[in-house]
Scaffold this active site. Structure first.
Site, PDB file in Angstrom:
ATOM      1  CG  ASP A  17      85.411 -53.170  77.375  1.00  0.00           C
ATOM      2  OD1 ASP A  17      86.100 -53.163  76.539  1.00  0.00           O
ATOM      3  OD2 ASP A  17      84.434 -52.588  77.895  1.00  0.00           O
TER       4      ASP A  17
ATOM      5  CE1 TYR B 196      81.065 -47.645  77.740  1.00  0.00           C
ATOM      6  CE2 TYR B 196      83.040 -48.560  78.615  1.00  0.00           C
ATOM      7  CZ  TYR B 196      81.854 -48.554  78.057  1.00  0.00           C
ATOM      8  OH  TYR B 196      81.267 -49.685  77.645  1.00  0.00           O
TER       9      TYR B 196
ATOM     10  CE  LYS C  33      83.156 -51.617  74.580  1.00  0.00           C
ATOM     11  NZ  LYS C  33      83.799 -51.096  76.012  1.00  0.00           N
TER      12      LYS C  33
END
Length: 321
Positions: A42, A47, A74
């Site tokens: 994930d 990030y 995401k």
């Protein structure tokens, strides 16, 4: 609904969360996870502002050339150039000169997905989450962002899924309330809930678990160590919920440590296995950096835990709540 492994890897750490990590360490972490049977990763544009996706994409191209691993990423933030010279921004260290800008609109979701595909070197994404909706992140702007998502971004997610370009859709958040709100408005295949269903917070997600049973929505639990405190323990704890832990939390962790020690079970093993006991939970994804953390996680996942321990940690949690 796509089948999700019971154990995955959260990739914020290889995006330099809290500390810088070199490319080799990031690559070796992913390689060790794959070798150990961890086949779910994930990640998110947020990030390391694209760094984690880029590193994950490169590592999977090398060590999973046939694309058998499951990848979720995401939407909800677009990455825009910035002139900031700060060494740390939003918790990420030595990251690219990009700034995450919230945008849950239809067009922004499609732009975000296109950029993620390039960084991840994948045309198809297994799971796509809308990232960090809710009051916890947005405060007074929460309603506006929610409207943008429900009226636009969600339509983009549905379109991608219906076209077969995405396997499943959902949200990735750190609070229960927004999950319950959205389940009353839209259909979600899966919810990634970070830090709210853990050994330290055993009851916070109960209303959501019951709701997911009704809707058939699966849960993925992120942050099973509550940002590290359930690995580091009460004496060395540096983070709880992405911040320094308050004294009351440290005291609760100390009680859990004593309960685990009575059964010769590492605190981290109990923390990792606790969410997996709930049938609605499809998988757990601790954040990992380094082959040593991968090896430790695999040990914790396989550690034998007697049923009596779960009674003991439940009592310890209630006593200090």
């Amino acid at each position: 609904m796509i089948a999700l492994p019971t154990l995955g890897m959260g990739c914020a750490g290889i995006g330099n969360l809290y500390r810088a990590v070199d490319d080799a360490t990031a690559r070796d972490t992913v390689a060790a996870a794959l070798a150990g049977g961890i086949g779910y990763f994930d990640v998110a544009p947020h990030y390391g502002f694209g760094l984690a996706e880029t590193r994950l994409g490169a590592a999977l191209a090398e060590h999973d050339p046939h694309g058998t691993a499951i990848v979720s990423t995401k939407v909800g933030r677009l990455l825009e150039p910035t002139d900031s010279q700060a060494a740390e921004r939003h918790g990420f260290v030595d990251a690219p000169a990009l700034e995450p800008v919230f945008d849950y609109s239809y067009d922004a979701v499609l732009r975000s997905v296109d950029a993620s595909r390039v960084r991840l070197r994948r045309d198809r994404l297994d799971v796509l989450f809308a990232h960090d909706l809710g009051v916890l992140t947005h405060g007074d702007d929460a309603a506006r962002h929610m409207a943008d998502f429900v009226e636009g971004g969600y339509r983009a997610l549905r379109g991608l899924r219906d076209a077969g370009e995405v396997g499943a859709i959902g949200i990735g958040v750190n609070e229960v309330a927004v999950c319950l709100d959205l389940l009353d408005r839209v259909e979600l295949d899966v919810i990634l809930l970070a830090g709210r269903y853990t050994l330290l917070e055993q009851d916070a997600a109960r209303p959501l678990i019951e709701r997911c049973r009704e809707t058939g929505t699966r849960l993925v639990i992120g942050g099973p160590y509550n940002s590290g405190i359930l690995v580091e323990g009460s004496r060395a704890a540096s983070h709880f919920n992405y911040a320094p832990p308050p004294p009351a939390i440290v005291a609760r962790v100390a009680e859990l440590e004593r309960a685990c020690a009575a059964f010769d079970v590492p605190l981290a093993a109990a923390a990792l296995q606790f969410p997996r006991r709930e049938p609605v939970v499809a998988g757990v994804i601790p954040g990992l950096v380094g082959a040593d953390q991968v090896a430790a996680t695999l040990r914790y996942a396989a550690w034998p835990i007697p049923d009596a321990l779960w009674d003991a940690v439940g009592a310890a949690s209630e006593a200090t709540a």
